[in-house]
Design an enzyme around this catalytic site. Structure first.
Site, mmCIF file in Angstrom:
data_model
loop_
_atom_site.group_PDB
_atom_site.id
_atom_site.type_symbol
_atom_site.label_atom_id
_atom_site.label_comp_id
_atom_site.label_asym_id
_atom_site.label_seq_id
_atom_site.Cartn_x
_atom_site.Cartn_y
_atom_site.Cartn_z
ATOM 1 N N PRO D 2 -7.826 -7.576 2.658
ATOM 2 C CA PRO D 2 -8.618 -7.710 3.373
ATOM 3 C C PRO D 2 -8.690 -8.186 5.012
ATOM 4 C CG PRO D 2 -9.548 -8.076 0.902
ATOM 5 C CD PRO D 2 -8.306 -8.212 1.006
ATOM 6 N N LEU D 3 -7.909 -8.165 5.823
ATOM 7 C CA LEU D 3 -7.691 -8.451 7.263
ATOM 8 C C LEU D 3 -9.136 -9.160 7.319
ATOM 9 C CD1 LEU D 3 -4.866 -6.013 8.206
ATOM 10 C CD2 LEU D 3 -4.476 -8.661 7.146
#
Lengths: 61, 61, 61, 61, 61, 61
Positions: D2-3
């Site tokens: 997850p960014l």
């Protein structure tokens, strides 16, 4: 058309940034067939207190 | 709901930025039917050494 | 040079999107002095299950 | 993987930012099953003259 | 005001995404003092052939 | 640490995308000194009706 954003820490020299956009443009043009003139690159610099992995900011490591 | 990001070079006056968000909000509302109140705009300013087209930074032109 | 990203819900017609980029480009050119030819716009469509305000997704309202 | 990008107004303390990345990483890991080590968070601070809702910049309210 | 973008791989359930936006909003509100109602979250899903670390796409690992 | 987003039109093959992330990672590592392992690349594909320059969408040219 390729629009590229490169986020990286502050501290690179102007020479490094000049070479960065040149080489990345070449890499994109060579591999995707897009003309170099169509490649737009934006550099966004960050500070270590605004970047975290695993819940830890690089400024707190 | 429309979320708008406008990246542009530094140097516009506060008056220009004020008019910018006003007119862009109007344009979006008129053409998409979104209410003006639902339009969020973020302005992100850039410097010429961080923007390149065709492998050349605007600061190196 | 102005790079614009417009994130909005799916569902607008092609005619609306055509008018959207036209009017937003005009608005930016008029207020910032940037030439219309230098304005790049990217539309990114979203679904209501991927957009939340106040902890609630629009698909869950 | 997850960014996460968090855009928010300037003015939070370093302590607040430290707690922010910690708690957001926990929240993501707990709800998505992604390992905390895989969560990358970028904080981007904004000024009120660069943020507008309904065609009004927060600096003009 | 906090604008959050969460990019993650496809595959989470609607229940997970519902909990994700709820918990992340809580985490941001608790640590920054921003009201929950002011937190906007956008989820952007990715596929493994469009995400790479160390020059390798996750689809090629 | 360098986080790279590459927005480009749909239509490249998987082979082209594989080579793209490889060569761009090399270019970044060589010019900035960042280790290749620290380079994250996200590819975001676009359609011509969602990309406009000078107020004209590529799908309307």
């Amino acid at each position: 058309m390729p629009l590229v954003t490169i986020k990286m820490f502050e501290g690179r020299t102007e020479e490094q940034k000049k070479a960065l956009v040149e080489k990345v443009t070449e890499a994109i043009s060579e591999t995707t067939g897009a003309s170099a003139d169509s490649v737009t690159i934006v550099i966004e610099e960050m500070t270590k207190n605004h970047y975290a992995v695993g819940g830890k900011r690089y400024s707190d490591l």
